[in-house]
Design a protein around this motif. Structure first.
Motif, PDB file in Angstrom:
ATOM      1  N   ASP A  51       0.827  -1.196   0.000  1.00 58.12           N
ATOM      2  CA  ASP A  51       0.000   0.000   0.000  1.00 58.12           C
ATOM      3  C   ASP A  51       0.871   1.259   0.000  1.00 58.12           C
ATOM      4  O   ASP A  51       1.835   1.354   0.757  1.00 58.12           O
ATOM      5  N   GLU A  52       0.490   2.200  -0.865  1.00 57.95           N
ATOM      6  CA  GLU A  52       1.319   3.410  -0.994  1.00 57.95           C
ATOM      7  C   GLU A  52       1.360   4.217   0.307  1.00 57.95           C
ATOM      8  O   GLU A  52       2.409   4.759   0.668  1.00 57.95           O
ATOM      9  N   ASP A  53       0.243   4.275   1.016  1.00 53.60           N
ATOM     10  CA  ASP A  53       0.218   5.028   2.278  1.00 53.60           C
ATOM     11  C   ASP A  53       1.167   4.410   3.309  1.00 53.60           C
ATOM     12  O   ASP A  53       1.853   5.127   4.044  1.00 53.60           O
ATOM     13  N   ASP A  54       1.192   3.066   3.354  1.00 51.23           N
ATOM     14  CA  ASP A  54       2.107   2.388   4.278  1.00 51.23           C
ATOM     15  C   ASP A  54       3.557   2.683   3.901  1.00 51.23           C
ATOM     16  O   ASP A  54       4.403   2.937   4.766  1.00 51.23           O
ATOM     17  N   ALA A  55       3.842   2.642   2.594  1.00 57.36           N
ATOM     18  CA  ALA A  55       5.205   2.909   2.134  1.00 57.36           C
ATOM     19  C   ALA A  55       5.616   4.334   2.500  1.00 57.36           C
ATOM     20  O   ALA A  55       6.734   4.580   2.964  1.00 57.36           O
ATOM     21  N   ARG A  56       4.669   5.277   2.335  1.00 55.35           N
ATOM     22  CA  ARG A  56       4.990   6.674   2.663  1.00 55.35           C
ATOM     23  C   ARG A  56       5.245   6.839   4.164  1.00 55.35           C
ATOM     24  O   ARG A  56       6.137   7.584   4.583  1.00 55.35           O
ATOM     25  N   ARG A  57       4.469   6.109   4.965  1.00 57.44           N
ATOM     26  CA  ARG A  57       4.652   6.177   6.412  1.00 57.44           C
ATOM     27  C   ARG A  57       6.052   5.692   6.801  1.00 57.44           C
ATOM     28  O   ARG A  57       6.741   6.326   7.600  1.00 57.44           O
TER      29      ARG A  57
END
Lengths: 93, 93
Positions: A51-57
């Motif tokens: 998930d992109e949001d997880d990667a950004r986190r």
């Protein structure tokens, strides 16, 4: 998998002796058109998240905990989805 | 005036001990999702040229003569037109 390209730059108010030195050297080489140089860092981080949001986190935490100095530096994260193959290419050529 | 943002990265076949160290440190901090880290440099160069081709020529020469090691590093130049005011902002905050 995501590849995060992280640009770490000195905050504008912070003096940059490395940039000044590079600017001076370029002027000595005859590049008078160059008015200013600011040096920074760049990190490429391969993150195993779907998930992109997880990667950004994860990338943001990596910056805050280790890569960037929050007092003197700013950071900017650019994410792109990659296949795991692209990671191994990067390490073995 | 142009601002050249130059990304300098190690060639894929070159070992990156700094990246390995950062990866190791992030793993120790608990970020197991991170599979690989490659470190590089970033330079912002303000070039006093009216023409984009001239600015690119100066930036390329600066990379070849000083900023990048042609044996071990690749570079990528991104140019954007800026006003001279933006330069002084960058140095004084």
């Amino acid at each position: 998998m995501y590849k995060a390209t992280i640009s770490i730059t000195l905050r504008p108010s912070i003096l940059d002796p490395e940039g000044k030195t590079v600017h001076h050297a370029l002027t000595n080489l005859g590049y008078d058109e160059i008015d200013q140089v600011r040096m920074g860092k760049r990190a490429e981080v391969w993150i195993d998240e779907e998930d992109e949001d997880d990667a950004r986190r994860v990338a943001t935490k990596a910056c805050e905990k280790l890569l960037a100095n929050p007092v003197t530096e700013n950071y900017e994260i650019h994410l792109e989805a990659v296949s795991p193959d692209e990671m191994s290419n990067a390490s073995t050529g």
